[in-house]
Scaffold this active site. Structure first.
Site, short mmCIF file in Angstrom:
data_model
loop_
_atom_site.label_atom_id
_atom_site.label_comp_id
_atom_site.label_asym_id
_atom_site.label_seq_id
_atom_site.Cartn_x
_atom_site.Cartn_y
_atom_site.Cartn_z
N LYS A 113 43.82 18.86 113.03
CA LYS A 113 44.88 18.58 113.99
C LYS A 113 44.42 18.88 115.41
CE LYS A 113 47.75 20.98 115.95
NZ LYS A 113 48.71 22.00 116.40
N ASP A 136 51.28 17.44 113.57
CA ASP A 136 51.81 18.80 113.67
C ASP A 136 53.12 18.87 112.90
OD1 ASP A 136 53.67 17.50 115.24
OD2 ASP A 136 53.40 18.79 116.99
#
Length: 210
Positions: free
Chosen positions: A120, A138
């Protein structure tokens, strides 16, 4: 979910969130990397408060590479998980200095080879700092994608794959940012503001709960 329906959802997201973009303040790719590491389980607002002073003193990988966690921790304490974050920032800085000539790398493989940099974080740096096609997932992207039926993935990697299958690479950046804004300001975790949302006709979550 078919691509045509997915595109209609994106069109509405862009109308609702015309200013969607990265809310972390940064001046260089390395500053962004530090800010993203600090943002784990912390608000962007808090991170920006911390980095406002932090980046005035320390803003290069060379500076962080020579620090100890004990030196960095007091400067980032209010972001939470400060010990792990200090270790990760210093480790990433050392990797950038030792293996990439002091320049933040641009590829997923290179970025995730740095200590403390997961998929991420790497994706955010790629898409925001370098405008490379990536799809960071997220908590907001994960939640909103599930509620809208864009993905039924049980983990971020599966959601990332589903979103990439639905949208062309040229849209990945705006998909990522509009989903974050939607999750942050309308489709909140505990009390989604469905009355403010123009996606209810496409939203399985709304139909199940109203």
């Amino acid at each position: 979910m078919d691509n045509k329906r997915a595109q209609k959802i994106l069109d509405e997201l862009k109308k609702m969130h015309p200013d969607a973009g990265c809310e972390l303040n940064y001046g260089t790719p390395f500053e962004l990397l530090v800010a993203v590491i600090l943002s784990a389980q912390c608000t962007d607002k808090r991170v920006n408060e911390v980095t406002k002073d932090l980046f005035k003193k320390y803003n290069t990988p060379e500076q962080y590479a020579t620090m100890t966690p004990a030196e960095l921790e007091p400067l980032i304490h209010s972001c939470g998980f400060f010990h792990n974050k200090a270790v990760n920032i210093i480790g990433a800085a050392k990797g950038i200095v030792d293996r990439f000539g002091g320049e933040v790398p641009k590829t997923m493989a290179e970025l995730t080879s740095l200590p403390g940099v997961g998929r991420k974080t790497a994706s955010v740096v790629m898409t925001v700092a370098f405008d490379e096609p990536a799809m960071p997932v997220d908590t907001h992207v994960f939640r909103v994608s599930g509620r809208l039926g864009l993905s039924h993935g049980k983990n971020p990697e599966q959601v990332e794959k589903d979103l990439k299958d639905l949208y062309p690479p040229s849209d990945w950046n705006i998909v990522h940012h509009t989903l974050i804004f939607h999750g942050r300001y309308i489709c909140k975790a505990l009390r989604p503001n469905c009355s403010e949302c123009t996606l209810t006709e496409y939203c399985p979550y709304f139909k199940e709960n109203n």
